[in-house]
Design an enzyme around this catalytic site. Sequence first.
Site, short mmCIF file in Angstrom:
data_model
loop_
_atom_site.label_atom_id
_atom_site.label_comp_id
_atom_site.label_asym_id
_atom_site.label_seq_id
_atom_site.Cartn_x
_atom_site.Cartn_y
_atom_site.Cartn_z
N CYS A 275 71.41 55.05 -40.22
CA CYS A 275 70.29 56.01 -40.30
C CYS A 275 69.09 55.50 -39.51
O CYS A 275 68.41 56.28 -38.85
CB CYS A 275 69.83 56.21 -41.75
SG CYS A 275 71.13 56.25 -42.97
N ASP A 276 68.79 54.23 -39.60
CA ASP A 276 67.51 53.72 -39.11
C ASP A 276 67.60 52.77 -37.91
O ASP A 276 66.57 52.40 -37.34
CB ASP A 276 66.78 52.97 -40.25
CG ASP A 276 66.49 53.89 -41.42
OD1 ASP A 276 66.31 55.10 -41.18
OD2 ASP A 276 66.44 53.41 -42.56
N CYS B 29 70.13 51.22 -44.52
CA CYS B 29 71.10 52.03 -43.78
C CYS B 29 70.94 51.84 -42.28
O CYS B 29 70.05 52.44 -41.67
CB CYS B 29 70.96 53.49 -44.17
SG CYS B 29 72.11 54.57 -43.29
#
Length: 309
Positions: free
Chosen positions: A143-144, A140
């Site tokens: 997200c990261d 992701c």
Amino acid sequence: MSSGKGQEKVYDMIILGGGPAGLTAAIYGGRANLEILIVEHMMSGGEIASTDKLDNYPGFPEGITGSEFGQLLEQHALRFGAEMISASIDVIDTGGEIKKVSTSKGDYYGRTIVIATGTAPGLLGVPGEETLRGKGISFCATCDGFFFRDKKIAVIGGGDSAVKEAIYLTRFASEIVLIHRRNKLRAVPALQNQILQNPKVSFLWDTVVTEFRGDQALTTLATKNLKDSTVGELYVDGAFLYVGRIPNTGFLKGLEVDGQGYIITSEEMETSIPGVFAAGDVRRKYLRQVITAASDGAIAAMMAVRYLE
Ligand code: NAP
């Protein structure tokens, strides 16, 4: 249309999955006065909610962030009265007229079920992939990505997801190596044009990752060139995997699926079991996009209404 079964409430429709397919089914079912329960185990919007930007949904000429789109979808679905719970699905029992959905929050009963559980990231199945997951290996970018500011990372895959997310990751990373098993990207031309011109991105063509290495965190990818069989090592701080998807159907029993596990439906979203419909990426279909997921959801809901009548 709802009535009780002993002590248990029986919903007209239980929707499994709160992505574009499931939430659109809730909008259409809600407007038809059905009592609806949506079961979602993560965030509303499904896969699209973790995407930076949705750029090809009609009506948003400037695009819209995935998370904003997911929130709007949820608000829209709940406006028509659907209930929503956050739970994972263990198993569904579709044997009787009333179907049972067993979840981490208990059992729920419905006259119809719409399965809209989407897909999960595919894996390479090579050493180190499981142990270094979350320790440098991510699925992701939204997200990261932030954790890889000014770092060197690899993106693995050549489809729309790999290319789109690699472009997004250029905001953070100092250098990106896109590793693809062929010498031609699968992604649509618009995305290809963007990535091929990006100075931060280089390509390892005809190459696969054979191992992820690192003690506490990922440090190295072992690679193999499929054309000449040469092996190599690539030192990276992170790797993002986009090597296709697998349908989320682990809870299913007795439903007809294809060789890859995708649910087989009619054009009206009917599965092999009466009263059970499937919509969105989880079903066998040609084009997996938000717009086709929404379309599936609308059709599934209206077919459920017809079934209930
Ligand atoms: P995908 O289209 O199936 O692409 C997967 C990529 O991973 C392919 O390039 C494939 O290589 C590669 N791959 C698969 N197995 C591999 C393995 N074992 N080792 C190395 N490489 C491997 O999956 P996706 O990109 O996640 O897209 C899924 C669906 O969502 C597609 O329908 C896509 O169009 C859609 N999508 C659309 C957008 C958009 O913005 N419109 C964005 C994301 C996703 P090959 O090319 O050699 O097969």
